[in-house]
Design an enzyme around this catalytic site. Structure first.
Site, PDB file in Angstrom:
ATOM      1  N   HIS A  71      43.755 -18.073   1.055  1.00  9.67           N
ATOM      2  CA  HIS A  71      42.296 -18.038   1.098  1.00  9.67           C
ATOM      3  C   HIS A  71      41.881 -17.976   2.569  1.00  9.67           C
ATOM      4  O   HIS A  71      42.436 -18.687   3.412  1.00  9.67           O
ATOM      5  CB  HIS A  71      41.741 -19.296   0.434  1.00  9.67           C
ATOM      6  CG  HIS A  71      40.279 -19.503   0.679  1.00  9.67           C
ATOM      7  ND1 HIS A  71      39.340 -18.535   0.393  1.00  9.67           N
ATOM      8  CD2 HIS A  71      39.606 -20.556   1.206  1.00  9.67           C
ATOM      9  CE1 HIS A  71      38.142 -18.994   0.725  1.00  9.67           C
ATOM     10  NE2 HIS A  71      38.276 -20.210   1.222  1.00  9.67           N
TER      11      HIS A  71
ATOM     12  N   ASN B 130      34.502 -15.989   5.359  1.00  7.93           N
ATOM     13  CA  ASN B 130      34.917 -16.630   4.103  1.00  7.93           C
ATOM     14  C   ASN B 130      33.994 -16.162   2.976  1.00  7.93           C
ATOM     15  O   ASN B 130      32.828 -16.552   2.918  1.00  7.93           O
ATOM     16  CB  ASN B 130      34.847 -18.158   4.260  1.00  7.93           C
ATOM     17  CG  ASN B 130      35.264 -18.894   2.998  1.00  7.93           C
ATOM     18  OD1 ASN B 130      35.465 -18.289   1.944  1.00  7.93           O
ATOM     19  ND2 ASN B 130      35.392 -20.207   3.111  1.00  7.93           N
TER      20      ASN B 130
ATOM     21  N   CYS C 166      36.351 -21.879  -3.645  1.00  9.91           N
ATOM     22  CA  CYS C 166      37.301 -20.996  -2.948  1.00  9.91           C
ATOM     23  C   CYS C 166      38.619 -20.837  -3.692  1.00  9.91           C
ATOM     24  O   CYS C 166      39.386 -19.915  -3.403  1.00  9.91           O
ATOM     25  CB  CYS C 166      37.525 -21.489  -1.527  1.00  9.91           C
ATOM     26  SG  CYS C 166      36.000 -21.413  -0.568  1.00  9.91           S
TER      27      CYS C 166
HETATM   28  C1  LIG Z   1      33.309 -25.776  10.504  1.00  2.28           C
HETATM   29  C2  LIG Z   1      34.373 -25.661  11.560  1.00  2.28           C
HETATM   30  C3  LIG Z   1      34.561 -24.220  11.996  1.00  2.28           C
HETATM   31  C4  LIG Z   1      33.945 -26.469  12.775  1.00  2.28           C
HETATM   32  O1  LIG Z   1      34.954 -26.409  13.746  1.00  2.28           O
HETATM   33  P1  LIG Z   1      35.445 -27.769  14.430  1.00  2.28           P
HETATM   34  O2  LIG Z   1      36.437 -27.376  15.434  1.00  2.28           O
HETATM   35  O3  LIG Z   1      35.901 -28.697  13.333  1.00  2.28           O
HETATM   36  O4  LIG Z   1      34.141 -28.268  15.118  1.00  2.28           O
HETATM   37  P2  LIG Z   1      33.425 -29.664  14.954  1.00  2.28           P
HETATM   38  O5  LIG Z   1      32.747 -29.758  13.627  1.00  2.28           O
HETATM   39  O6  LIG Z   1      34.364 -30.750  15.360  1.00  2.28           O
HETATM   40  O7  LIG Z   1      32.320 -29.527  16.058  1.00  2.28           O
HETATM   41  C5  LIG Z   1      32.694 -29.473  17.439  1.00  2.28           C
HETATM   42  C6  LIG Z   1      31.430 -29.185  18.224  1.00  2.28           C
HETATM   43  O8  LIG Z   1      31.099 -27.798  18.024  1.00  2.28           O
HETATM   44  C7  LIG Z   1      29.736 -27.718  17.638  1.00  2.28           C
HETATM   45  N1  LIG Z   1      29.553 -26.555  16.780  1.00  2.28           N
HETATM   46  C8  LIG Z   1      29.620 -26.487  15.429  1.00  2.28           C
HETATM   47  N2  LIG Z   1      29.374 -25.230  15.047  1.00  2.28           N
HETATM   48  C9  LIG Z   1      29.178 -24.510  16.158  1.00  2.28           C
HETATM   49  C10 LIG Z   1      28.872 -23.168  16.409  1.00  2.28           C
HETATM   50  N3  LIG Z   1      28.734 -22.268  15.415  1.00  2.28           N
HETATM   51  N4  LIG Z   1      28.740 -22.752  17.680  1.00  2.28           N
HETATM   52  C11 LIG Z   1      28.865 -23.609  18.693  1.00  2.28           C
HETATM   53  N5  LIG Z   1      29.138 -24.913  18.526  1.00  2.28           N
HETATM   54  C12 LIG Z   1      29.284 -25.351  17.266  1.00  2.28           C
HETATM   55  C13 LIG Z   1      29.454 -29.019  16.915  1.00  2.28           C
HETATM   56  O9  LIG Z   1      28.074 -29.300  16.920  1.00  2.28           O
HETATM   57  C14 LIG Z   1      30.219 -29.997  17.767  1.00  2.28           C
HETATM   58  O10 LIG Z   1      29.460 -30.297  18.930  1.00  2.28           O
HETATM   59  P3  LIG Z   1      29.454 -31.773  19.540  1.00  2.28           P
HETATM   60  O11 LIG Z   1      30.878 -32.022  19.930  1.00  2.28           O
HETATM   61  O12 LIG Z   1      28.519 -31.632  20.656  1.00  2.28           O
HETATM   62  O13 LIG Z   1      28.999 -32.664  18.418  1.00  2.28           O
HETATM   63  C15 LIG Z   1      35.722 -26.228  11.047  1.00  2.28           C
HETATM   64  O14 LIG Z   1      35.634 -27.629  10.896  1.00  2.28           O
HETATM   65  C16 LIG Z   1      36.137 -25.638   9.738  1.00  2.28           C
HETATM   66  O15 LIG Z   1      36.413 -24.459   9.644  1.00  2.28           O
HETATM   67  N6  LIG Z   1      36.243 -26.464   8.703  1.00  2.28           N
HETATM   68  C17 LIG Z   1      36.644 -26.003   7.403  1.00  2.28           C
HETATM   69  C18 LIG Z   1      35.446 -25.381   6.741  1.00  2.28           C
HETATM   70  C19 LIG Z   1      35.867 -24.571   5.551  1.00  2.28           C
HETATM   71  O16 LIG Z   1      36.936 -24.015   5.533  1.00  2.28           O
HETATM   72  N7  LIG Z   1      34.991 -24.501   4.560  1.00  2.28           N
HETATM   73  C20 LIG Z   1      35.238 -23.764   3.394  1.00  2.28           C
HETATM   74  C21 LIG Z   1      36.335 -24.388   2.642  1.00  2.28           C
HETATM   75  S1  LIG Z   1      37.020 -23.381   1.477  1.00  2.28           S
END
Ligand SMILES: CC(C)(COP(=O)(O)OP(=O)(O)OC[C@H]1O[C@@H](n2cnc3c(N)ncnc32)[C@H](O)[C@@H]1OP(=O)(O)O)[C@@H](O)C(=O)NCCC(=O)NCCS
Length: 331
Positions: free
Chosen positions: A256, A286, A116
């Protein structure tokens, strides 16, 4: 003695494939909801390439738009740098495929792999070749087909990524506007937090690597999230301070586009107002190396990019890679 030549961006082009994958479409594919996706990421839709469309195709579309805007042909380019983590193939480099299709007979080039942060890293590569006096016309491209490495049964990753590309032409500055400074960092200890483990020399493709889904993006979303907010702010503030600026001086923060919450938290910590920040993740998701040029393109079409504006670009990506760039928009 400081080199008197400054590099400037003299044209911009962006392209995303027309097919859309909406949150409603994803609701039919995995257990998720439009509300969860929008509240947790800010994304409403992504653009997805048709089968057979590769990173080089999007790159050429974006590059041709930039060439047209500048009123030059590919044959005038001296070098082409392509940031991508989804090259058409391991080799030849996507830059070579693009060189051929642009008719850029006099250009050399290579690919840059920094996920990224790829576009920002490629920008510096381009800028340095202009500032050194080695070249006068360079093309820098960010292009990714993330849909080619996403597991569409994994709800934690498939909602985030999309496909897209952007390209800029670099030339020596004609006045004081152009590139000012950059701050880059790598923290390789974060490599396991975001990666595609299969397909390289460590885990070449086998039936087993396919069965174990090693050719898809694997990420620890929460640790990436926390690192991204912290480092986006640190790198940006280091760069601003070193050049005698504060957040108030920034006309446009171009981050980004990984997650709307990462952008908002970073902007808030830096004391930036909403009208200083460009967000288009709702429209594209993204797109990895494509996000920053696509965001510049959105800013321009909203009339938010004017000659002389102070722009702060910032990204964090797999690696971990961190980058921030300060420039004055030059046309
Ligand atoms: C991936 C991301 C959106 C997840 O959001 P989050 O708020 O951190 O969510 P979590 O991973 O803590 O998961 C919370 C819950 O939502 C659930 N969940 C994850 N994806 C889901 C989706 N698409 N729909 C519904 N629920 C979802 C998880 O299973 C978890 O459930 P649980 O509590 O029963 O275990 C977030 O962590 C993120 O954006 N991270 C950065 C990723 C990124 O930027 N990557 C590229 C880098 S350049």
């Amino acid at each position: 003695m400081a080199n008197p030549v400054r590099a400037r961006i003299s044209a911009l082009g962006a392209f995303a494939p027309p097919r859309l994958l909406t949150n409603a479409d994803l609701e039919k594919m995995v257990e998720t909801s439009d509300q969860w996706i929008f509240e947790r990421t800010g994304i409403r839709q992504r653009h997805i390439a048709e089968k057979g469309v590769a990173a080089s195709h999007l790159a050429v579309e974006a590059a041709n738009r930039a060439l047209k805007e500048r009123g030059i042909s590919g044959s005038e380019l001296e070098a082409i740098f392509v940031a991508t983590v989804t090259p058409d193939m391991m080799f030849p480099a996507t830059a070579c495929l693009v060189q051929d299709r642009l008719g850029a007979k006099g250009a050399w080039g290579y690919d840059i792999s920094a996920a990224c942060s790829g576009f920002i890293y490629a920008l510096q590569t381009g800028a340095k070749f202009v500032e050194s006096g080695a070249h006068k016309k360079i093309m820098v491209i960010g292009s990714d087909i993330m849909s080619s490495i996403i597991d569409y049964t994994d709800r934690a990753t498939c909602v985030i990524f999309g496909d897209g590309a952007g390209a800029v032409v670099f030339e020596p500055a004609t006045d004081g506007d152009g590139f000012i400074d950059f701050h880059h960092e790598v923290d390789g200890s974060g490599g396991c937090s975001l990666r595609m483990p299969g397909g390289g020399s460590l885990n070449p493709a086998t039936h087993e690597t396919v069965d174990k889904k090693m050719h898809f993006v694997h990420q620890d979303g929460q640790s990436v999230f926390k690192y991204a907010v912290r480092k986006m702010v640190e790198a940006s503030e280091t760069l601003l301070a070193r050049n005698g600026f504060t957040a108030k001086d920034v006309n446009l923060f171009v981050p980004h586009q990984a997650n709307k919450r990462i952008i908002s938290s970073s902007a808030e910590r830096m004391g930036l107002r909403d009208d200083q920040v460009i967000v288009n993740i709702d429209e594209y998701g993204n797109t990895t190396a494509g996000t920053i040029p696509l965001a510049l393109d959105s800013a321009r079409s909203q009339g938010r990019l004017k000659k002389g504006d102070l722009l702060l670009l910032a990204a964090v990506g797999a690696g971990f890679t961190v980058g921030a760039t300060l420039l004055r928009w030059a046309y």
